[in-house]
Design a protein around this motif. Sequence first.
Motif, mmCIF file in Angstrom:
data_model
loop_
_atom_site.group_PDB
_atom_site.id
_atom_site.type_symbol
_atom_site.label_atom_id
_atom_site.label_comp_id
_atom_site.label_asym_id
_atom_site.label_seq_id
_atom_site.Cartn_x
_atom_site.Cartn_y
_atom_site.Cartn_z
ATOM 1 N N ASP B 190 0.834 -1.205 0.000
ATOM 2 C CA ASP B 190 0.000 0.000 0.000
ATOM 3 C C ASP B 190 0.874 1.262 0.000
ATOM 4 O OD1 ASP B 190 -2.554 1.478 0.427
ATOM 5 O OD2 ASP B 190 -1.578 2.011 2.308
ATOM 6 N N ALA B 191 1.906 1.239 0.818
ATOM 7 C CA ALA B 191 2.809 2.401 0.899
ATOM 8 C C ALA B 191 3.467 2.633 -0.461
ATOM 9 C CB ALA B 191 3.863 2.175 1.977
ATOM 10 N N LEU B 192 3.900 1.541 -1.078
ATOM 11 C CA LEU B 192 4.577 1.658 -2.377
ATOM 12 C C LEU B 192 3.638 2.307 -3.404
ATOM 13 C CD1 LEU B 192 6.990 1.060 -4.212
ATOM 14 C CD2 LEU B 192 6.093 -1.269 -4.519
ATOM 15 N N GLU B 193 2.389 1.840 -3.399
ATOM 16 C CA GLU B 193 1.444 2.386 -4.376
ATOM 17 C C GLU B 193 1.112 3.848 -4.118
ATOM 18 O OE1 GLU B 193 -1.645 -0.629 -4.611
ATOM 19 O OE2 GLU B 193 -0.064 -1.962 -5.381
ATOM 20 N N ARG B 194 0.926 4.181 -2.849
ATOM 21 C CA ARG B 194 0.616 5.576 -2.517
ATOM 22 C C ARG B 194 1.766 6.513 -2.860
ATOM 23 N NH1 ARG B 194 -3.636 6.595 1.007
ATOM 24 N NH2 ARG B 194 -4.599 4.720 1.845
ATOM 25 N N LEU B 195 2.979 6.033 -2.650
ATOM 26 C CA LEU B 195 4.137 6.922 -2.837
ATOM 27 C C LEU B 195 4.625 6.968 -4.277
ATOM 28 C CD1 LEU B 195 6.023 5.972 0.444
ATOM 29 C CD2 LEU B 195 5.169 8.256 -0.133
ATOM 30 N N TRP B 196 4.227 5.978 -5.027
ATOM 31 C CA TRP B 196 4.759 5.821 -6.384
ATOM 32 C C TRP B 196 4.690 7.090 -7.242
ATOM 33 C CZ3 TRP B 196 8.179 2.651 -8.015
ATOM 34 C CH2 TRP B 196 8.403 2.502 -9.395
ATOM 35 N N PRO B 197 3.503 7.761 -7.278
ATOM 36 C CA PRO B 197 3.419 8.944 -8.155
ATOM 37 C C PRO B 197 4.348 10.081 -7.737
ATOM 38 C CG PRO B 197 1.248 8.275 -7.330
ATOM 39 C CD PRO B 197 2.243 7.483 -6.576
ATOM 40 N N TRP B 198 4.929 9.987 -6.562
ATOM 41 C CA TRP B 198 5.796 11.062 -6.074
ATOM 42 C C TRP B 198 7.271 10.779 -6.353
ATOM 43 C CZ3 TRP B 198 2.736 14.968 -4.615
ATOM 44 C CH2 TRP B 198 1.424 14.654 -4.246
ATOM 45 N N THR B 199 7.564 9.622 -6.949
ATOM 46 C CA THR B 199 8.971 9.245 -7.125
ATOM 47 C C THR B 199 9.568 9.782 -8.428
ATOM 48 O OG1 THR B 199 8.296 7.177 -8.180
ATOM 49 C CG2 THR B 199 8.770 7.088 -5.811
ATOM 50 N N GLY B 200 8.717 9.986 -9.445
ATOM 51 C CA GLY B 200 9.241 10.318 -10.771
ATOM 52 C C GLY B 200 9.911 11.687 -10.847
#
Lengths: 334, 281
Positions: B190-200
């Motif tokens: 869940d954390a990975l999915e929530r944070l994903w859009p902020w990594t790019g």
Amino acid sequence: MYAQMVKTDGKGIKPREEMTPEEQRFQDRIDAGEKIEPKEWMPEAYRQNLIRQIGQHAHSEIVGQLPEGNWITRAPTLERKAILLAKVQDEAGHGLYLYCAAETLGVSRDELTEALLSGKMKYSSIFNYPTLNWADIGAVGWLVDGAAIMNQVPLQRTSFGPYSRAMIRICKEESFHQRQGYDIMMKMARGTPEQREMAQDALDRYWYPSLMMFGPSDKDSVHSAQSMAWKIKINTNDELRQKFVDQTVPQAKYLGLTIPDPELKWNEEKGGHDFSEPDWSEFYAVLKGNGPCNRDRLEARQNAWEDGRWFRDGLVAHAKKADARRAAARVAAE
Amino acid sequence: MPSLPDVMTPDAEALAKAAGNGARAPLAAGTLAHDLFTGLTRLGDNALILGHRVSEWCGHAPVLEEDIALANVALDLIGQTQLWLGLAGEVEGRGRSADNLAFLRDAWHFSNILLVERPNRDFGHTLMRQFLFDAWHQPMLKALEDSNDARIAEIAAKAGKEVAYHLERSADLVIRLGDGTEESHARMQDALERLWPWTGEAFVADDIDLRLAEAGLMPAPESLRPVWDATLTEVLSEATLTTPDSTFAHTGGKQGRHTEDMGHILSSMQWLQRAYPGATW
Ligand SMILES: [Fe+2]
Ligand SMILES: [Fe+2]
């Protein structure tokens, strides 16, 4: 030490003629200044008493992170933020050494933690007071770490080896904390009028609670007498409190701050200051749970523990899986 | 609607100037000094804001060892902030110290990536954010060791040692929790999915990045992507976590357009300095 009101089991010092030969030998070793190590024989009451004392001290270090942690995100400079972070980290480290020292007596860290969280074991009441302005971070270092040092320096000579060694390590760091706290007080007391106001306000609120840290007078206490015979307590509470006041008064004067005690004055005859006793009814009220922050502090620790359960369980589960995989690989290799 | 009064009198101009007192005229955009200043504040602000977030855990971590480890990470990051922002102030040459930059700029002058200002949520979220950042931070510092500017290379070498350890630790915990219990796995996914859009955002270059890369001062952002991808592939697969397949990235932090959280971070972080201007602490 942040251990107030640790009561010894039993009815005071056991007279020598009532001791078993083992107990006599044990007392002789203590009287000769020898250290008792975990694997060696010790009276059960000595063990239980130490567990309570060291456990309470460890809990105090842990709960003590909270009032200071309250200011980390608001520290006024990067350097002050780093110093405060390092200090709070030291306190967690102290908790860790002390839990390890307690574990040598046959009690686990988890058991001690559960006892703290259920309210069965106490922590120092000083941490039930709030930190309300930035000068409180100075006052806590100066007065609270200062009082802790006053208690802990003699305990470097305590009879139980692991406790004594933990105290030696901890005292070095505590005196560093006290210096840093005093440094904040200097900046505040010599700063703008608002900063001086914060500094005085912090001293006003922390003075009596700091005096309470030594516990009520125990000069007639049979419990303390037994602890002193076992050298798990070295001085009486009153002796330490007097020393603390005598040390702190000139420091406050140097800051140009007023200790909130109109009765405070030098007594030439006794070679120390006369001062007002703290309000002991407040002390007992806080001890019973009615301090300004008791519920919040305990709840913060309970939440940290409960919210972290999945994390701890996850690590344990992973370790088990990894073990199983290693075992399977060994079997496959054979 | 009533008509607006004409405020552009000389008096109003003088007032506006006085209100901005202390905020010195910025370096001219497009100059190398301005580019370098911006590049350095991006590094310093990442460290500062993430250090702030991590330090919010102090005293509340799931085990004592984690309290100690998180304080360590926060301490390293605050130390790095002092170095990067100190150098930024030096490059700017207008007498601003690291503290001035940390405590007296407003949100739109902060240039950290948005990832580091995301709230802590639970401990898994905090760890995943740390891992996603560390996996970028480590190769970034490695590349900065080759900067043409010796001062940058020196800071990067020092910070790089610390961050290598941060990455080792956060990767290890992501693996253990991803491949732990059903619950810890679900939380990490869940954390990975929530944070994903902020990594790019970390890999999207703007003109400043391009000029800094051209000048050999800092690496081009997209050059760090292969190492980051490789680290993620390795760690997430061992953690039995699924990498989200979206390539969408929120951007703007590097240019000073932040999330709503940023104002709250600054209002606690900067409060004393703002409330008592000119005091020393
Ligand atoms: Fe301590
Ligand atoms: Fe301390």
